[in-house]
Structures are given as structure tokens and as C-alpha cells.
Design an enzyme around this catalytic site. Structure first.
Site, PDB file in Angstrom:
ATOM      1  N   ALA A  13       1.057  -1.212   0.189  1.00 34.64           N
ATOM      2  CA  ALA A  13      -0.225   0.014  -0.124  1.00 34.64           C
ATOM      3  C   ALA A  13       0.897   0.705   0.227  1.00 34.64           C
ATOM      4  CB  ALA A  13      -0.909  -0.194   1.204  1.00 34.64           C
ATOM      5  N   SER A  15       4.816   0.768  -0.761  1.00 32.72           N
ATOM      6  CA  SER A  15       5.691   1.091  -2.697  1.00 32.72           C
ATOM      7  C   SER A  15       5.643  -0.239  -2.736  1.00 32.72           C
ATOM      8  CB  SER A  15       7.069   1.068  -1.108  1.00 32.72           C
ATOM      9  OG  SER A  15       7.550   0.068  -0.061  1.00 32.72           O
ATOM     10  N   GLY A  16       6.339  -0.269  -3.891  1.00 32.37           N
ATOM     11  CA  GLY A  16       6.305  -1.439  -4.750  1.00 32.37           C
ATOM     12  C   GLY A  16       7.866  -2.203  -4.611  1.00 32.37           C
ATOM     13  N   ARG A  17       7.448  -3.460  -5.414  1.00 29.56           N
ATOM     14  CA  ARG A  17       9.495  -3.958  -5.183  1.00 29.56           C
ATOM     15  C   ARG A  17       9.367  -4.654  -6.409  1.00 29.56           C
ATOM     16  NH1 ARG A  17       7.194  -4.953  -1.291  1.00 29.56           N
ATOM     17  NH2 ARG A  17       7.766  -2.779  -0.048  1.00 29.56           N
ATOM     18  N   ASP A 241      -1.499 -10.358  -0.584  1.00 30.93           N
ATOM     19  CA  ASP A 241       0.191 -10.126  -0.200  1.00 30.93           C
ATOM     20  C   ASP A 241       0.219 -10.785   0.887  1.00 30.93           C
ATOM     21  OD1 ASP A 241      -1.354  -8.281   1.205  1.00 30.93           O
ATOM     22  OD2 ASP A 241       0.044  -6.108   0.598  1.00 30.93           O
ATOM     23  N   THR A 242      -1.148 -11.159   2.002  1.00 31.98           N
ATOM     24  CA  THR A 242      -1.329 -12.122   3.272  1.00 31.98           C
ATOM     25  C   THR A 242      -0.716 -13.455   2.717  1.00 31.98           C
ATOM     26  OG1 THR A 242      -2.074 -10.289   4.438  1.00 31.98           O
ATOM     27  CG2 THR A 242      -1.743 -12.049   5.724  1.00 31.98           C
ATOM     28  N   THR A 268       2.094  -1.968   7.322  1.00 34.27           N
ATOM     29  CA  THR A 268       0.810  -1.129   6.859  1.00 34.27           C
ATOM     30  C   THR A 268       0.035  -1.247   7.690  1.00 34.27           C
ATOM     31  OG1 THR A 268       1.874  -0.211   4.904  1.00 34.27           O
ATOM     32  CG2 THR A 268      -0.272   0.954   5.910  1.00 34.27           C
ATOM     33  N   ASN A 305      -7.616  -9.073  10.986  1.00 27.39           N
ATOM     34  CA  ASN A 305      -6.922  -7.354   9.742  1.00 27.39           C
ATOM     35  C   ASN A 305      -6.331  -6.319  11.453  1.00 27.39           C
ATOM     36  OD1 ASN A 305      -7.269  -8.243   7.784  1.00 27.39           O
ATOM     37  ND2 ASN A 305      -6.717  -6.323   6.639  1.00 27.39           N
ATOM     38  N   GLY A 415       8.123  -6.073   7.080  1.00 28.78           N
ATOM     39  CA  GLY A 415       9.205  -5.462   6.494  1.00 28.78           C
ATOM     40  C   GLY A 415       8.815  -4.409   8.357  1.00 28.78           C
TER      41      GLY A 415
END
Length: 499
Positions: A13, A15-17, A241-242, A268, A305, A415
Site C-alpha cells: 500500500a 511501496s512496490g518492489r 500479499d498476506t 502497514t 486485521n 517489513g
């Protein structure tokens, strides 16, 4: 044996990589080849995703991967956050920019939904926790606003599905992300079309459900030519992503009906729960507002969540806008210098969903609840981190209640494992050892799912063994638990406060 290269496009949400995983048959090494900032764009008091900007970054990252890796990139897969989506018309034209889940159009939408279909019935059909950002309420907001987009939409694609379509031209809905919509039936493993029909929402826009590990095919010829990845296949990871992050949890015990470990995917958001084989849709899970989301290998992620480092990220953004230039180490130092267990907030209170000034929102919450108001930046941060850790303790108890056994160890991945203060606070608050790592869990789970699909890794349990051998873990033992035990009832009172 030469290394096999798999590419994860991991979009969070904020950043992207693009991360390349090099697998030699025993261990995997990660190399980040491209990174970009991500976040909402405000236009006319609405929040959107800049999907064309994101697509440009995806292509740039593909080119970077092809240029830097000295071997063929065997496959690529995309994972993103859940709930958000794009709509295509019958000519495959994208109908506007996808909305951001923090947009306020869903304010009050759950209450309107419950007037049409009772809350209990929605949960019985979907097993999903109630959050106003869920896809169901986004579609209802469009319906009640008379949006013409619903009238002309031909296909709904969740965000990772949308990017996979951009990459390949193939349209499908991947299982793990589909389960975040609150119109997927996890027991029957299909769309809950009857539920949508009761809301008067279209069902023809929903496509076939496909599982992680599915090979979609090669890149579009134009994308392959632009990026140089002419031999690369597109493979679905756990696109939520989770789901990819949980794939990378280096747990030693295989998934049983009731495991003795839980996970926290920390970024996040903090997603905390257990991996089970079948959904748990009961009066108790409804009362506790737990969710049953799809996992890799057909598993279910029974989780909740929790607002995570969003609180800290927003504090940093506001302070730096005001003239500071603090990095994460500065914030950690400020937090460590402040006494703990002084004041608490409810991290999941609506006040913290999208405030204009997060530090002031935290102070205002403590003010309204009659607590000591944090007077310094460090005190604000300590209040936020202590509250997140206490929420972990609260949810841990719920997990144990639902599965009927004690959880012995907490795995924290993602992260957020870089925030050592929060990892230690989690161990202290929960009274359980915490194993933290790997940091790049989402990208790693994405990569290892591709390796399983390619036949390079035999199973998910084997993938987790490879991850244990490839990445060191940090262990945090509980300390000063008596102080946290004493403060916990005070935190529970804060959760119940009428703010």
C-alpha cells in the site's frame, strides 16, 4: 546446477518492489532490482490508485530484472493488497482509476447493507470479517451513488488480477484475493452469487476462480519485446500479499487442523491468525469478527486485521511535512527514550483510518478517554506501538479460543520485523517467544510458489524448510511480562470506550 530465477512483483500500500529469487536447489537468495513509491492519489475529494503509473513501474521493473539477472527469468507473478479492484467493459477498456480502500465513499455502507441482508447471513455465506473497505461495500457504494460504471462493466478484476491481465491478456480471479471481497463462499469455494443478487449487484462480472501455482502463459508480445523477457512465463502466486507472506512463514510444524503457532504479517497492516484446513464459520468467529481468507495449497487463513505500522508511517509523514527529516532509526530512538505503558489507543478505531493529522488523532483519542496525553513525538510513538502490541495479545487470546489450544510461538514476518521495539513488545505483551523473519516474506512467498509451480520445489512444507535454511531468524523472549499483565485490563477498557 545453475540457479533458477523467479521474479516477484510485490506491491504494498505504500511501496512496490521487484525482487528476483535465485534458487540453487537448496537455498534461495533475493535481490531487489527495482523499487517505487506507491500510495493514494486525491482528486476531487476522492482517493484513487494511479494504476497507469503502477503499470509503468511494473514494466520498468521487468526491464531492470531482465538487464541485471545473468540467467533466464523463468517466471513472474504479482501480489498486492486485497479488496480493491478495476472494472473492464466488454471491449476490455479500463473503466476509470480503481478507488483506494481508504476512500470515504464506504462510510456508513455496512449499516446500509445490514438493512438489506442481516450481518449474520453475510457472515454465514462468506466467513469474512466486517470492514467497511471490503469489496462488497465498495460495490454497494457505487450502486447507491448511481454509478454508470456498474451498468457497463463486463468484468471485475482484483488489483493483482488486473496486472496479470495487463501482463498476459488473460482474465481470471485468483483464489486468495477473491476471498477478500466478502462475496466469496469459502466452504463451497465459489462466488456467493446469491448474496450479490440480494443486494442487486451484478454477478456476470465475476470470472473463473483459479488457484495459486496456475501458469497463465507468456508475457504479451509487446511486453516481452519491451522488457527483453521473451522466455518468461506468468505464474499466479498467492496474489493477496498476506497469502504470499504466510507461504513464507518458516514454521516447523506442518499445517494441522489446529496448529500450535500463529503468524503476524506485519507492515502497514498487521494480519494475525492461524493457518487451518477448513473455514471456521461459527457464532464465536462472527462475534470475534474473524475472517476466513484463502491461503496457498487450498488452506484457510483464519485471521484478524489489525492496524499496523500505518500509525507510525503517518506520524512520520506529518512530522516530515512540518519540516522534520526523520528516518526510521530516528523514530525508533525517540520511541525507546519514552516510557512505556502510559497511554493506549484502539488502533482499529475509525479515527485512525485516514486522519489528516495522525499525531493529533492519537492525542485526541487519549484526551477523550481521560488518559495522559502524549506531549512529545516519542510519547506518541510509544503509545502507538504499545497499543499495537496489546492488540496482538488480545487477538492471540481470540485465536486460542477459536482453535481450542494454546499457541506456543508467534512468527512475525514482513517489513515490520525491522521494528525491533515492536517485535520485543509483542513478545512481552503476549508472553510468547517471537520468531521474526524473513523481512521480505511476501516477495519470498511469491517466489517460492512459482518454484513449486515449476517443479523445482516439491511442496509448500519443503518451501518453508528451504526458507528456514536460507534466512536467519531473530528470536525475542518475553521480558517484563508482569507490567504488561497489569496494564492489559486498562487496554481492554480503552477498546470498549465510547469515543
Amino acid at each position: 546446477m545453475s540457479d533458477k530465477a523467479f521474479l516477484a512483483i510485490d506491491m504494498g500500500a505504500s511501496s512496490g518492489r521487484h525482487v528476483v529469487g535465485l534458487f540453487d536447489g537448496r537455498r534461495v537468495k533475493l535481490e531487489e532490482v527495482y523499487r517505487f513509491q506507491n500510495g493514494p492519489v486525491e482528486v476531487g475529494n476522492r482517493l484513487y490508485w494511479d494504476v497507469l503509473g503502477q503499470w509503468t513501474h511494473i514494466r520498468n521493473g521487468l526491464y531492470a530484472a531482465g538487464s541485471r539477472v545473468n540467467t533466464t527469468v523463468a517466471s513472474v507473478g504479482v501480489d498486492t493488497w486485497g479488496v480493491d479492484f478495476g472494472l473492464l467493459d466488454r471491449n476490455d477498456e479500463l473503466l476509470g482509476n480503481p478507488y483506494h480502500y481508504r476512500d470515504h465513499r464506504t462510510d456508513g455502507m455496512m449499516e446500509k447493507a445490514f438493512q438489506i441482508v442481516p450481518r449474520e447471513e453475510i457472515f454465514r455465506q462468506t466467513g469474512l470479517q466486517f470492514m467497511q473497505l471490503n469489496t462488497l461495500y465498495q460495490l454497494l457504494a457505487m450502486k447507491f451513488a448511481g454509478s454508470p460504471l456498474l451498468e457497463i462493466a463486463d468484468r471485475l478484476l482484483m488489483m493483482p488480477d488486473l496486472f496479470h491481465w495487463m501482463l498476459t491478456g488473460e482474465k481470471c480471479n485468483e483464489f486468495t484475493d477473491a476471498t477478500t471481497t466478502q462475496f466469496f463462499n469459502p466452504v463451497e469455494r465459489r462466488w456467493a452469487t446469491e448474496l450479490l443478487e440480494r443486494f442487486g449487484l451484478p454477478t456476470h462480472i465475476l470470472g473463473p476462480i483459479v488457484q495459486p501455482g496456475t501458469v497463465l502463459g507468456p508475457l504479451r508480445p509487446s511486453v516481452a519485446a519491451e522488457t527483453g523477457l521473451t522466455q518468461t512465463q506468468v505464474v499466479l502466486p498467492g496474489t493477496h500479499d498476506t497469502a504470499s507472506a504466510v507461504m513464507a512463514v518458516p514454521a516447523r510444524e506442518p499445517c494441522e487442523d489446529w496448529p500450535n503457532w500463529c503468524y503476524i504479517s506485519l507492515g502497514t497492516w498487521a494480519l494475525m491468525g492461524v493457518e487451518v484446513k477448513q473455514p471456521v464459520i461459527t457464532e464465536k468467529s462472527l462475534a470475534l469478527n474473524f475472517t476466513n481468507e484463502g491461503g496457498v495449497g487450498g488452506t484457510i487463513r483464519l485471521l484478524k486485521n489489525i492496524t499496523g505500522l500505518w500509525l507510525v508511517q503517518e506520524c512520520r509523514r506529518i512530522w516530515n511535512q512540518g519540516g522534520r527529516s526523520w528516518d526510521w532509526e530516528d523514530l525508533n530512538r525517540l520511541t525507546a527514550e519514552s516510557p512505556g505503558l502510559v497511554s493506549f489507543i484502539n488502533p482499529d478505531h475509525p479515527m485512525f483510518l485516514a486522519p489528516t493529522d495522525m499525531p493529533e488523532a492519537i492525542r485526541e483519542f487519549t484526551r477523550r478517554t481521560g488518559q495522559s496525553v502524549p506531549s512529545t513525538e516519542g510519547a506518541v510513538l510509544r503509545c502507538a506501538l504499545d497499543s499495537i502490541a496489546m492488540k496482538f495479545r488480545h487477538v492471540l487470546g481470540m485465536c486460542e479460543e477459536l482453535i481450542g489450544r494454546r499457541i506456543e510461538v508467534i512468527h512475525i514476518v514482513g517489513g515490520g520485523t525491522k521494528n525491533r521495539l515492536l517485535c520485543q513488545a509483542a513478545a512481552d505483551a503476549c508472553g510468547r517467544p517471537v520468531l521474526a523473519g524473513p523481512v521480505e516474506a511476501t516477495a519470498l512467498g511469491n517466489i517460492m510458489m512459482q518454484a513449486v509451480a515449476a517443479g523445482e520445489v516439491g511442496s509448500i512444507s519443503e518451501a518453508r524448510e528451504i526458507i528456514r535454511q536460507s534466512f536467519p531468524l531473530d528470536e525475542y523472549s518475553p521480558q517484563n511480562t508482569a507490567a504488561w499483565d497489569e496494564a492489559f485490563p486498562r487496554f481492554l477498557q480503552i477498546l470498549e470506550a465510547d469515543v
